[in-house]
Design a protein around this motif. Structure first.
Motif, PDB file in Angstrom:
ATOM      1  N   MET A 175      -4.504  74.949  39.404  1.00  0.00           N
ATOM      2  CA  MET A 175      -3.833  75.628  38.302  1.00  0.00           C
ATOM      3  C   MET A 175      -4.570  76.922  37.994  1.00  0.00           C
ATOM      4  O   MET A 175      -5.784  76.942  37.958  1.00  0.00           O
ATOM      5  N   VAL A 176      -3.814  77.989  37.789  1.00  0.00           N
ATOM      6  CA  VAL A 176      -4.404  79.262  37.425  1.00  0.00           C
ATOM      7  C   VAL A 176      -4.198  79.471  35.942  1.00  0.00           C
ATOM      8  O   VAL A 176      -3.070  79.499  35.464  1.00  0.00           O
ATOM      9  N   PRO A 177      -5.263  79.588  35.142  1.00  0.00           N
ATOM     10  CA  PRO A 177      -5.119  79.714  33.697  1.00  0.00           C
ATOM     11  C   PRO A 177      -4.553  81.058  33.300  1.00  0.00           C
ATOM     12  O   PRO A 177      -4.685  82.036  34.013  1.00  0.00           O
ATOM     13  N   SER A 178      -3.965  81.100  32.136  1.00  0.00           N
ATOM     14  CA  SER A 178      -3.412  82.333  31.616  1.00  0.00           C
ATOM     15  C   SER A 178      -3.819  82.518  30.171  1.00  0.00           C
ATOM     16  O   SER A 178      -3.758  81.582  29.378  1.00  0.00           O
ATOM     17  N   ALA A 179      -4.199  83.738  29.845  1.00  0.00           N
ATOM     18  CA  ALA A 179      -4.559  84.036  28.466  1.00  0.00           C
ATOM     19  C   ALA A 179      -3.341  84.476  27.664  1.00  0.00           C
ATOM     20  O   ALA A 179      -3.369  84.492  26.454  1.00  0.00           O
ATOM     21  N   ARG A 180      -2.252  84.817  28.347  1.00  0.00           N
ATOM     22  CA  ARG A 180      -1.128  85.412  27.645  1.00  0.00           C
ATOM     23  C   ARG A 180       0.063  84.481  27.480  1.00  0.00           C
ATOM     24  O   ARG A 180       0.824  84.602  26.551  1.00  0.00           O
ATOM     25  N   THR A 181       0.259  83.583  28.420  1.00  0.00           N
ATOM     26  CA  THR A 181       1.443  82.750  28.364  1.00  0.00           C
ATOM     27  C   THR A 181       1.166  81.410  29.010  1.00  0.00           C
ATOM     28  O   THR A 181       0.374  81.309  29.932  1.00  0.00           O
ATOM     29  N   ARG A 182       1.830  80.385  28.498  1.00  0.00           N
ATOM     30  CA  ARG A 182       1.669  79.057  29.076  1.00  0.00           C
ATOM     31  C   ARG A 182       2.833  78.695  29.989  1.00  0.00           C
ATOM     32  O   ARG A 182       2.947  77.567  30.441  1.00  0.00           O
ATOM     33  N   THR A 183       3.752  79.641  30.205  1.00  0.00           N
ATOM     34  CA  THR A 183       4.858  79.389  31.110  1.00  0.00           C
ATOM     35  C   THR A 183       4.302  79.069  32.492  1.00  0.00           C
ATOM     36  O   THR A 183       3.490  79.820  33.028  1.00  0.00           O
ATOM     37  N   ILE A 184       4.742  77.964  33.064  1.00  0.00           N
ATOM     38  CA  ILE A 184       4.202  77.559  34.350  1.00  0.00           C
ATOM     39  C   ILE A 184       5.242  77.751  35.446  1.00  0.00           C
ATOM     40  O   ILE A 184       6.318  77.160  35.436  1.00  0.00           O
ATOM     41  N   LEU A 185       4.890  78.595  36.379  1.00  0.00           N
ATOM     42  CA  LEU A 185       5.656  78.793  37.598  1.00  0.00           C
ATOM     43  C   LEU A 185       4.933  78.056  38.715  1.00  0.00           C
ATOM     44  O   LEU A 185       3.777  77.669  38.570  1.00  0.00           O
ATOM     45  N   THR A 186       5.600  77.898  39.832  1.00  0.00           N
ATOM     46  CA  THR A 186       4.955  77.331  41.012  1.00  0.00           C
ATOM     47  C   THR A 186       5.036  78.352  42.133  1.00  0.00           C
ATOM     48  O   THR A 186       6.127  78.849  42.447  1.00  0.00           O
ATOM     49  N   LEU A 187       3.891  78.663  42.698  1.00  0.00           N
ATOM     50  CA  LEU A 187       3.840  79.608  43.807  1.00  0.00           C
ATOM     51  C   LEU A 187       3.292  78.901  45.035  1.00  0.00           C
ATOM     52  O   LEU A 187       2.163  78.420  45.040  1.00  0.00           O
ATOM     53  N   TYR A 188       4.103  78.860  46.077  1.00  0.00           N
ATOM     54  CA  TYR A 188       3.652  78.373  47.376  1.00  0.00           C
ATOM     55  C   TYR A 188       3.048  79.575  48.096  1.00  0.00           C
ATOM     56  O   TYR A 188       3.713  80.590  48.320  1.00  0.00           O
ATOM     57  N   GLY A 220      -0.769  88.367  33.603  1.00  0.00           N
ATOM     58  CA  GLY A 220      -1.388  87.312  32.819  1.00  0.00           C
ATOM     59  C   GLY A 220      -0.526  86.071  32.722  1.00  0.00           C
ATOM     60  O   GLY A 220      -0.554  85.369  31.708  1.00  0.00           O
ATOM     61  N   VAL A 221       0.231  85.788  33.774  1.00  0.00           N
ATOM     62  CA  VAL A 221       1.165  84.665  33.764  1.00  0.00           C
ATOM     63  C   VAL A 221       0.515  83.444  34.411  1.00  0.00           C
ATOM     64  O   VAL A 221      -0.015  83.524  35.529  1.00  0.00           O
ATOM     65  N   GLY A 222       0.560  82.313  33.726  1.00  0.00           N
ATOM     66  CA  GLY A 222       0.039  81.080  34.289  1.00  0.00           C
ATOM     67  C   GLY A 222       0.973  80.528  35.352  1.00  0.00           C
ATOM     68  O   GLY A 222       2.190  80.650  35.241  1.00  0.00           O
ATOM     69  N   TYR A 223       0.400  79.926  36.368  1.00  0.00           N
ATOM     70  CA  TYR A 223       1.227  79.343  37.422  1.00  0.00           C
ATOM     71  C   TYR A 223       0.448  78.278  38.170  1.00  0.00           C
ATOM     72  O   TYR A 223      -0.787  78.248  38.147  1.00  0.00           O
ATOM     73  N   GLU A 224       1.189  77.425  38.820  1.00  0.00           N
ATOM     74  CA  GLU A 224       0.591  76.413  39.688  1.00  0.00           C
ATOM     75  C   GLU A 224       0.553  76.964  41.100  1.00  0.00           C
ATOM     76  O   GLU A 224       1.580  77.386  41.640  1.00  0.00           O
ATOM     77  N   ARG A 225      -0.615  76.972  41.679  1.00  0.00           N
ATOM     78  CA  ARG A 225      -0.806  77.505  43.023  1.00  0.00           C
ATOM     79  C   ARG A 225      -0.791  76.363  44.032  1.00  0.00           C
ATOM     80  O   ARG A 225      -1.657  75.480  43.989  1.00  0.00           O
ATOM     81  N   VAL A 226       0.170  76.369  44.929  1.00  0.00           N
ATOM     82  CA  VAL A 226       0.269  75.355  45.977  1.00  0.00           C
ATOM     83  C   VAL A 226      -0.117  76.020  47.298  1.00  0.00           C
ATOM     84  O   VAL A 226       0.631  76.842  47.835  1.00  0.00           O
ATOM     85  N   LEU A 227      -1.285  75.666  47.806  1.00  0.00           N
ATOM     86  CA  LEU A 227      -1.749  76.259  49.050  1.00  0.00           C
ATOM     87  C   LEU A 227      -1.046  75.620  50.237  1.00  0.00           C
ATOM     88  O   LEU A 227      -0.962  74.391  50.340  1.00  0.00           O
TER      89      LEU A 227
END
Length: 206
Positions: free
Chosen positions: A1-14, A33-40
């Motif tokens: 998970m990549v933290p965000s200081a500006r928003t808690r909206t969670i996207l998923t990035l492959y 500053g957008v939070g997202y889930e990083r899928v390697l």
């Protein structure tokens, strides 16, 4: 998970760990500053669920609730519109068009050489020479403004900076003549947003 200081909206990035186009998208997300889930993703063995989302099974692929996007340019444009602050494209159509055309040139001229170098073998040396020539030819653009072709950071910088970051790893030396390009990179590399965009594999490139 990549933290965000500006928003808690969670996207998923492959994303793969060290691809320029994936890094490009991660840099846009970091700048916003957008939070997202990083899928390697291992490009040799893409997960089945990625093919369910993207018929090509490639990266970067972005999932925002019911929306799935692929192709780095499409993803970056969407993110800039979806999260408009800070804006990463100029307001006027002429400037926007100039940046888009420059991005096309980089994708067609620079990125294939990066891939040839990564593939190794005898063609890699010729690709290093060609990439160096492309970068030196672009020096007036590095000199013209604080950022690439624009006084403010733009989506184009999110494509250019990952290439400059990889030059030592790719074995491409620009020499004294290339100082404007190196200085440009250093201005971006020291930002917190740039640091957030990096994977461990990318951090190890320098």
């Amino acid at each position: 998970m990549v933290p965000s200081a500006r928003t808690r909206t969670i996207l998923t990035l492959y994303t793969t760990a060290d691809d320029v186009q994936c890094h490009r998208v991660r840099l846009v997300l970091a700048a916003k500053g957008v939070g997202y889930e990083r899928v390697l993703v291992d490009p040799a063995k893409p997960p089945e669920d990625l093919f369910d989302l993207n018929p090509y099974g490639n990266t970067p692929t972005l999932v925002d609730r019911d929306l799935t996007l692929y192709d780095a340019s499409v993803v970056c444009e969407y993110l800039d519109e979806r999260y408009p602050h800070p804006p990463l494209m100029p307001i006027d159509p002429l400037s926007r068009a100039r940046l888009r055309v420059a991005a096309v040139r980089i994708e067609r001229d620079w990125l294939p050489e990066v891939e040839h170098i990564r593939a190794g073998g005898r063609p890699a040396d010729a690709a290093r020479k060609r990439l160096r020539e492309h970068l030196l030819a672009a020096l007036p653009l590095f000199r013209a403004s604080k950022f690439f072709l624009n006084p403010e950071m733009s989506l184009l910088d999110c494509l250019v900076a990952p290439v400059i970051w990889r030059l030592p790893w790719l074995g491409v030396e620009l020499g004294r003549d290339g100082k404007p390009a190196i200085d440009y990179g250093e201005r971006l590399f020291h930002s917190q947003g740039y640091a957030r965009s990096l994977t461990p594999e990318e951090k190890a490139m320098r």
